[in-house]
Design a protein around this motif. Structure first.
Motif: not given
Length: 222
Positions: A170-183
């Motif tokens: 939940v926290v990660a999706e908020l921080l990234t706006g639901g985008r994947p983390v760049p590899p």
């Protein structure tokens, strides 16, 4: 709502398990959330997880105007607001000994969970800052508060982070706006949360990639 509520329950229950094993000396350890000690940071978290019960008892605003990322906007956290927040945590910590504070944290989050369960899923609430938010979005901010301050408590107690998988998601999706983390960053969720909330330092390259990816930078207060 189901995902966010599960994350809230999981993270609060995990923190409660950790707290029950702490001594008074543990509670007096300093934290990186200066000038708070562990017991004062815990009092702050306890207050934050308990806010929703009272908010749901108040009249509902007609519509939501702010999402979880907007709630953590820096503009509303003036020096005066921040000083009041710090003083409140210190004052509340003085009112209860360790066992009572831990028990009150447990009572507060369970009261919130019960209030959320009884509310319509489309309910709108008003925060102490005057923001009108959907119930789900405000509960998302509570997951952020418990999860991120859990990292602060773990560091102060010399423990490995206990961030639960549901809260991390939940926290990660908020921080990234639901985008994947760049590899090219190579971050797992825990590293993402630590880096983007200031719990671990960012290199210039990491900051550049994160900003180009549209990551959100949050200002923390409950």
């Amino acid at each position: 709502m189901d995902t966010v509520r599960e994350a809230f329950r999981d993270e609060c229950a995990r923190l409660g398990d950790v707290l029950r094993g702490l001594s008074e000396a543990d509670l007096d350890r300093p934290t990186d959330c200066r000038p708070w000690r562990v017991r004062e940071l815990l009092a702050h978290v306890r207050t934050g997880v308990g806010r929703l019960a009272g908010m749901l008892a108040a009249p509902a605003p007609p519509r939501a105007e702010v999402d979880a990322a907007g709630y953590f906007g820096a503009a509303k956290f003036t020096p005066e607001v921040d000083a009041a927040r710090v003083d409140s945590g210190r004052r509340e910590a003085r009112e209860l000994d360790g066992p009572a504070l831990v028990a009150d944290f447990d009572r507060a989050w369970r009261a919130t969970d019960a209030a959320v369960a009884a509310a319509p899923p489309d309910r709108v609430v008003r925060t102490r800052h005057g923001d009108a938010m959907s119930l789900t979005e405000f509960l998302r901010t509570r997951v952020v508060e418990v999860g991120v301050h859990g990292l602060d408590l773990a560091a102060a107690l010399d423990r490995e982070p206990w961030l639960t998988p549901t809260a991390a998601r939940v926290v990660a999706e908020l921080l990234t706006g639901g985008r994947p983390v760049p590899p090219e960053l190579g971050w797992d969720r825990l590293t993402l949360i630590r880096k983007t909330t200031g719990r671990s330092p960012l290199t210039d390259r990491e900051r550049s990639v994160a900003e180009a990816s549209g990551f959100r930078w949050l200002s923390f207060a409950a």
